[in-house]
Design an enzyme around this catalytic site. Sequence first.
Site, PDB file in Angstrom:
ATOM      1  N   TRP A 262     -68.608  75.272 115.800  1.00 45.04           N
ATOM      2  CA  TRP A 262     -67.709  75.812 114.789  1.00 45.04           C
ATOM      3  C   TRP A 262     -68.398  76.969 114.053  1.00 45.04           C
ATOM      4  O   TRP A 262     -68.058  77.289 112.931  1.00 45.04           O
ATOM      5  CB  TRP A 262     -67.312  74.716 113.800  1.00 45.04           C
ATOM      6  CG  TRP A 262     -66.368  73.700 114.369  1.00 45.04           C
ATOM      7  CD1 TRP A 262     -65.022  73.647 114.165  1.00 45.04           C
ATOM      8  CD2 TRP A 262     -66.671  72.596 115.227  1.00 45.04           C
ATOM      9  NE1 TRP A 262     -64.470  72.581 114.843  1.00 45.04           N
ATOM     10  CE2 TRP A 262     -65.460  71.915 115.503  1.00 45.04           C
ATOM     11  CE3 TRP A 262     -67.841  72.104 115.799  1.00 45.04           C
ATOM     12  CZ2 TRP A 262     -65.394  70.784 116.310  1.00 45.04           C
ATOM     13  CZ3 TRP A 262     -67.781  70.985 116.608  1.00 45.04           C
ATOM     14  CH2 TRP A 262     -66.569  70.332 116.854  1.00 45.04           C
ATOM     15  N   CYS A 298     -61.946  70.671 118.565  1.00 45.45           N
ATOM     16  CA  CYS A 298     -61.281  69.381 118.775  1.00 45.45           C
ATOM     17  C   CYS A 298     -60.185  69.412 119.829  1.00 45.45           C
ATOM     18  O   CYS A 298     -60.074  68.493 120.644  1.00 45.45           O
ATOM     19  CB  CYS A 298     -60.752  68.830 117.451  1.00 45.45           C
ATOM     20  SG  CYS A 298     -59.328  69.712 116.757  1.00 45.45           S
ATOM     21  N   HIS A 357     -56.375  67.649 113.219  1.00 48.49           N
ATOM     22  CA  HIS A 357     -57.427  67.192 114.126  1.00 48.49           C
ATOM     23  C   HIS A 357     -56.751  66.544 115.324  1.00 48.49           C
ATOM     24  O   HIS A 357     -55.818  65.750 115.173  1.00 48.49           O
ATOM     25  CB  HIS A 357     -58.364  66.199 113.438  1.00 48.49           C
ATOM     26  CG  HIS A 357     -59.419  65.645 114.350  1.00 48.49           C
ATOM     27  ND1 HIS A 357     -60.203  66.444 115.141  1.00 48.49           N
ATOM     28  CD2 HIS A 357     -59.803  64.367 114.609  1.00 48.49           C
ATOM     29  CE1 HIS A 357     -61.038  65.691 115.847  1.00 48.49           C
ATOM     30  NE2 HIS A 357     -60.810  64.425 115.543  1.00 48.49           N
ATOM     31  N   ASP A 380     -61.662  59.435 120.812  1.00 47.05           N
ATOM     32  CA  ASP A 380     -61.931  60.763 120.256  1.00 47.05           C
ATOM     33  C   ASP A 380     -63.314  61.197 120.710  1.00 47.05           C
ATOM     34  O   ASP A 380     -64.307  60.525 120.428  1.00 47.05           O
ATOM     35  CB  ASP A 380     -61.859  60.702 118.723  1.00 47.05           C
ATOM     36  CG  ASP A 380     -61.884  62.085 118.081  1.00 47.05           C
ATOM     37  OD1 ASP A 380     -62.142  63.069 118.790  1.00 47.05           O
ATOM     38  OD2 ASP A 380     -61.648  62.171 116.856  1.00 47.05           O
ATOM     39  N   TYR A 546     -59.959  75.771 109.982  1.00 44.92           N
ATOM     40  CA  TYR A 546     -58.982  74.694 110.171  1.00 44.92           C
ATOM     41  C   TYR A 546     -59.585  73.334 109.850  1.00 44.92           C
ATOM     42  O   TYR A 546     -58.869  72.356 109.640  1.00 44.92           O
ATOM     43  CB  TYR A 546     -58.418  74.728 111.597  1.00 44.92           C
ATOM     44  CG  TYR A 546     -59.208  73.970 112.637  1.00 44.92           C
ATOM     45  CD1 TYR A 546     -58.876  72.667 112.986  1.00 44.92           C
ATOM     46  CD2 TYR A 546     -60.298  74.556 113.286  1.00 44.92           C
ATOM     47  CE1 TYR A 546     -59.590  71.976 113.948  1.00 44.92           C
ATOM     48  CE2 TYR A 546     -61.011  73.875 114.245  1.00 44.92           C
ATOM     49  CZ  TYR A 546     -60.659  72.583 114.574  1.00 44.92           C
ATOM     50  OH  TYR A 546     -61.372  71.895 115.522  1.00 44.92           O
TER      51      TYR A 546
END
Length: 693
Positions: A262, A298, A357, A380, A546
């Site tokens: 990120w 993600c 997410h 996840d 985000y």
Amino acid sequence: MPLEIRKVLEKFLSLLIGLGSVFILDSLYPAKSPPFWRYICVDMRVTDNKKAHNTSSYKNTSLIVRRNKEFIIIIRFDRPFNNQQDNVHLEFMIGNSPDENKGTYITVSFGKEKRDGRWNGRVIGMQGNEVTVGITPDASCIIGRFRTFVTIVTDLGKQRTQRNPDIDLYVLFNAWDPGEDTDRQEYVMNDVGIIFNGEINNISSRAWNFGQFEKGVLDACLLVLDAGKVPLLYRGNAIEVVRQGSALINSQDDDGVLVGSWSGDYSTGTAPTAWTGSPEILLKYAKDGGLPVCFAQCWVFAGVLNTFMRCLGIPTRVVTNYCSAHDNTGNLKTDIILDEDGRVNRSRTRDSVWNYHSWNEVFMRRPDLPERFSGWQVIDCTPQETSDGLYRCGPTSVNAIRDGELSYPFDARFVFAEVRNMSMLFDVYLPSSDKYGNTKVINVDTTYVGKLLITKRMNSNAYEDITSAYKHPEGSLKERETMQMAERRGVSSRDYLPPAEAGVTIELQADTIKIGDNFKLTLNIKNQTRQTCTLSATITGCVVYYTGITSSIFKLDNKAYMPYLVEQSNLLFVVYGRIEENGKTLSTMRVVALRPPELTIKVTGTPRVGKDFMVTVSFRNPFNFILKNIQLRLESPGLITTKLKTYDHIAPGGSLQYTETITPQYPGKKVLIACLDCATVRQVTSQLEIFVQ
């Protein structure tokens, strides 16, 4: 040759065959005493078996079957097979050291000494020198690629065929088993989908090529398990494969498929926003020998994990949670700290609420849990927190999350915190001036987190609201019972001292705008008291990722935000006010979504099998600055593989146009997916459905 020596050699050569060596055991027999009959060939009936097992879509020439379902093959010998006198073994081996006790060496016998084994076998019919047999892999069979051998057994010993990769056999999970009651066409067979993003007031989406049937993808998915050193014994257990998969798609601690980043600097790889599908990523991972691919966030993690699971036969879907909490402090409260002037204090704010997410759900039975917790399970692979020492999450039952049953495996408390609006307190603090640095609550919003959970609707590109699967209605008896259950299972109590009512409410309104446009803010103030109130208020604007992390603060001037934009950025406006008459404080915030410029796809000609047609992707630079180092991708599952074009720059007001000629090989609905990406403008995507005649 003495019988004892022959048996030792036979055992030794069997081991070598298990390791992939090519031998034929004729040498075990004296020249004057050869076997009386020989194997000629085997017909795996690939087309018919694939159709029966719902695996025809895999672009792989080998037979692919689903466990607990019979497949039929034909074996040809040099003479007729006698079921009362002859003995034949079909042997299936997987791994480097096949072992019958571990399920990695399977023997299916036919003839006079037929015996039961892990896999069922039966003679269906005999005609001439051919025998037709049916074989059913057991319901707990290891999934993967098996090597196939035909062995003739006589009183003199065994004659096993040479290794022939053309008759290798892939075994997958079987979503068509009784009890696996979900829509297989959507969640196993659909090779293209929609991943939702944006923010709660401006839901957007992008198409994603799952491409689980594309050439090489199945082998790449099996390589992921091999590279992750997943024991073969685990690969027959769907729960284990799912849990291992959620760890192996990220490379945080085990050299998995994708490197998460990120940072905003993707010069050493591909920006997360530039990908259009999973096949390019998985095939690159396989081609590079298991070297992690750069970079992902993600929705990329979720897209690739979706491909991995569907490819192996497990029903899977991508879910997006809007206002998803990441609670770093572990107190089931999301704490946002403000400075004395009302600005977000980035150094003291450890928690974050992501605009959205994305994670996955898999549909499976959970024999390790009470029956009511089977069905959809959260997994996840975005690396956020460790679970049993690795960055992974799940599978955890969605029903358990809804009912507050958080003591069952795996990672239920973490998922509960991401979605639970009544346990997650959205607290805004104002630093006090005392010497201890204490803070006080000035606003609590118990409904901010987990506002909306959605997934792609079956047979549609629209979304389906599945929030009720995770949470009971706000304020209902069931919701209160859920919180009581969760507290008994160890989560923090939701008790808190709410701030005193200020008597004045404020609401900030703003519309979604295109990147580069001016924005309009409206602050609505309502005095609910009978006295006149004087309000001093500060509005702070900042660019926010985000993930909810703030980047830069900008002046509230026209287009003043442009120099500070980051990838997938939105604008966050925070209002902090104080009523002069009573000293009470109040605050609110609003996220304003920024729409990227448009990318268009146009088709020229009628798409027909075997006939050329043209696809043109067009883009115009609407900004007053040059776009540099542009990547443009175009792909469509079942139509074309990923086409990547790079461009040095696009001048202000300049245009880009790329045309590709395509010759379809298969009829039916196809989806063209395009994406333009560069450092200054991300998430420029487009999709177009076509029908090939």
